[in-house]
Write an enzyme that holds these catalytic residues in place. Structure first.
Site, mmCIF file in Angstrom:
data_model
loop_
_atom_site.group_PDB
_atom_site.id
_atom_site.type_symbol
_atom_site.label_atom_id
_atom_site.label_comp_id
_atom_site.label_asym_id
_atom_site.label_seq_id
_atom_site.Cartn_x
_atom_site.Cartn_y
_atom_site.Cartn_z
ATOM 1 C CB SER A 108 -11.299 3.142 5.823
ATOM 2 O OG SER A 108 -10.974 2.492 7.021
ATOM 3 C CG LEU A 123 -5.592 4.566 4.355
ATOM 4 C CD1 LEU A 123 -6.076 5.694 5.264
ATOM 5 C CD2 LEU A 123 -4.200 4.880 3.820
ATOM 6 C CG HIS A 124 -8.076 -1.180 7.664
ATOM 7 N ND1 HIS A 124 -8.640 0.075 7.667
ATOM 8 C CD2 HIS A 124 -8.255 -1.673 8.919
ATOM 9 C CE1 HIS A 124 -9.147 0.328 8.867
ATOM 10 N NE2 HIS A 124 -8.926 -0.717 9.636
ATOM 11 C CD GLU A 125 -4.628 -5.764 1.510
ATOM 12 O OE1 GLU A 125 -3.763 -6.632 1.291
ATOM 13 O OE2 GLU A 125 -5.718 -6.005 2.086
#
Length: 570
Positions: A492, A495-497
């Site tokens: 997660s 994916l946020h980065e």
């Protein structure tokens, strides 16, 4: 008797009656507990002796103060009204102050975006459905191979006299591998099934990698506007997760089909225990609808579905209505592509009625909330962010804290509007069009008493995806819950980065760190649930302060500062 005597006699009789009436009234009042309203003022013509006594008890029970902990529950509606009025008054003051300082800052939405960015973003979105077609073609080819494998396995069961050497001699249909010395050898049927499974898996891996790869390239190198690029990456990330689920589910369905076994029998006992470790309560309303509430062992509500009686299957346990390979159709994958879920199923619970009023209300809410978000960003958030650049340069921590707290008021409202717009209004509108039945897109995350509870309740589609395709497979493979949780938060965080760092052209790791360090924050707040209980107000306040009042505004300030400096140096 004269007329005067008659009058005198009548007056005397009336006076006697009045006296008897007063005496009876006095005796009656003497038996009644004295009340203040019984006390009547004395007549101006004649004073009467009061029958009121000050001796009756007023303290008759041991009672706590209403605000004490041991007091019975009280309604605090008045305080809520006061708080709302204070909040309203303070916001009016901020609106006046903002207008006096900056005037009217709004412009036409999208007017500061170049035409080239609009065209490139539209092109990026237009290419994404091609990956759905590729995934469909892959599964269609794999289903044809699966039918052949199933038939050959059935033939082997019908002819048990075939020797092992005969089984190896079955034509492979091109499925041959080279030995260590360069020679070819035939594969057994089971080995062919495994090789085919690997081939389909790698082809799906290439497809889903391109789903993220192409938009990431466009967002980082070609599309300049960060919000437009972020929209492209958000759409591609949703499709990426959908196609991962599509590939994994069909892989298991295909394996079960080849071996002619129900897909549910492929689950391990541990997995079955995890799925069935629930308690179901079913209530039937007067209109014939059935409300099913599923509780975990901690009695936390995790699922609430309302379905009609004729849609209830197998005593409340939903069974797939479409079976492999009948689910490999353009309509099936097209429905999943549009459905408000990240987890693929051959079929879903469906509603039976389209409600136009419900749908148009959600559309109106979407338009209204998007307008409010744009107004708050342009009129309030942008000036606050601009004024924070100098404080960053001077490292004035006091001013930075003041900027963070000032921005938190605006950012939390924007974030709440964003949540309501997408998770409630948009998803429900989309579900209404598609007759999608399970509309548990979120739970009551606002009551979260720990950070861990928040991440389990605020985004049900993502939570169920990671639980189904990452957490449970790792648990049933022997990994610890800690290892599985760290793996999920690491994925997660990456994916946020990708979602924030690539569109802003600033891969500095802020988004990754903000997500990854949720793990120690969860570990710190989890004991509060044991110490204060699941309804702890202290844990809820820690969640709000750490996540919305300090966390989000601080992250926004960091990215805006670096974006501004990068633009100035360009």
């Amino acid at each position: 008797m004269s007329q005067g005597d008659a009058i005198t006699s009548t007056t005397h009789s009336d006076s006697s009656n009045d006296k008897r009436h007063d005496n009876s009234t006095t005796n009656l009042l003497a038996d009644v507990p004295p009340q203040t309203e019984d006390v009547k003022p004395a007549s101006s013509s004649k004073k009467k002796r009061s029958t009121y006594r000050h001796t009756f008890p007023v303290h008759t029970k041991t009672l706590p103060s209403p605000l004490s902990k041991e007091a019975p529950p009280e309604s605090y509606r008045g305080f809520v009204n006061l708080g709302m009025l204070l909040l309203f008054g303070n916001n009016i003051r901020l609106i006046i102050e903002n207008y006096q300082k900056y005037g009217f800052l709004l412009s036409i939405p999208g007017s500061n975006v170049s035409t080239q960015d609009w065209i490139l973003a539209a092109l990026t979105h237009a290419i994404l459905p091609l990956h759905v077609i590729i995934a469909y073609q892959l599964e269609q080819w794999a289903s044809r191979k699966a039918k052949g494998f199933r038939k050959r396995l059935a033939d082997q069961k019908e002819n048990p006299t075939i020797t092992v050497d005969d089984k190896k001699a079955i034509p492979t249909g091109g499925n041959e591998v080279h030995g260590k010395r360069g020679g070819k050898k035939n594969l057994t049927l089971e080995e062919q099934v495994k090789e085919n499974r690997k081939t389909v898996g790698w082809l799906h891996f290439a497809n889903v990698s391109l789903i993220l790869g192409w938009p990431s390239f466009m967002s980082y190198f070609v599309i300049y506007h960060p919000f437009l690029a972020m929209g492209c990456l958000m759409t591609s990330l949703i499709l990426f997760l959908k196609m991962v689920s599509f590939a994994l589910v069909n892989q298991d369905l295909r394996y079960a089909f080849i071996h002619d076994t129900p897909a549910t029998e492929q689950s391990s006992p541990h997995l079955t225990k995890v799925h069935n470790d629930t308690k179901t309560i079913t209530n039937t309303t007067s209109d014939g609808a059935t409300t099913t509430t599923t509780l975990t062992t901690t009695t936390t509500v995790v699922k609430t579905i309302t379905v009609k009686k004729d849609a209830e299957k197998h005593g409340g346990t939903y069974q797939y209505e479409v079976h492999y390979p009948q689910n490999i159709t353009p309509g099936n994958i097209g429905y999943f592509y549009l459905a408000p879920t990240l987890c693929y199923q051959p079929s879903y619970p469906r509603s039976t009625v389209f409600r136009p009023s419900f749908f148009f209300k959600r559309v109106l809410e979407i338009i209204t909330c998007l307008g409010m978000m744009y107004f708050l960003i342009e009129q309030y958030a942008t000036p606050t962010l601009q004024n924070s650049v100098r404080a960053f340069d001077e490292l004035a921590f006091g001013r930075l804290l003041e900027r963070v707290l000032k921005l938190s008021t605006t950012s939390v409202i924007i974030w709440l509007l964003m949540f309501y717009t997408f998770f409630h209004a948009f998803f429900n509108a989309l579900a209404e069009i598609l007759y999608f039945g399970d509309r548990r897109f979120y739970l009551s995350w606002w009551n979260a008493t720990s950070v861990g509870m928040y991440w389990k309740t605020w985004n049900s589609p993502v939570y169920t995806f990671f639980k189904r395709h990452v957490y449970l497979p790792m648990i049933t493979s022997g990994h610890s819950t800690l290892t599985a949780s760290v793996t999920i938060f690491t994925i997660s965080a990456i994916l946020h980065e990708v979602l924030i760092g690539i569109p802003t052209k600033m891969i500095y790791g802020y988004a990754f760190a903000g997500m990854f360090f949720q793990i120690p924050l969860i570990a710190l707040t989890a004991p509060l649930e044991k110490w204060r209980g699941t309804g702890s107000g202290l844990g809820n306040m820690i969640f709000w302060v750490s996540f919305t009042i300090l966390g989000q505004p601080a992250c926004a300030l960091l990215y805006y500062y670096h974006w501004t400096k990068r633009s100035m140096n360009a």
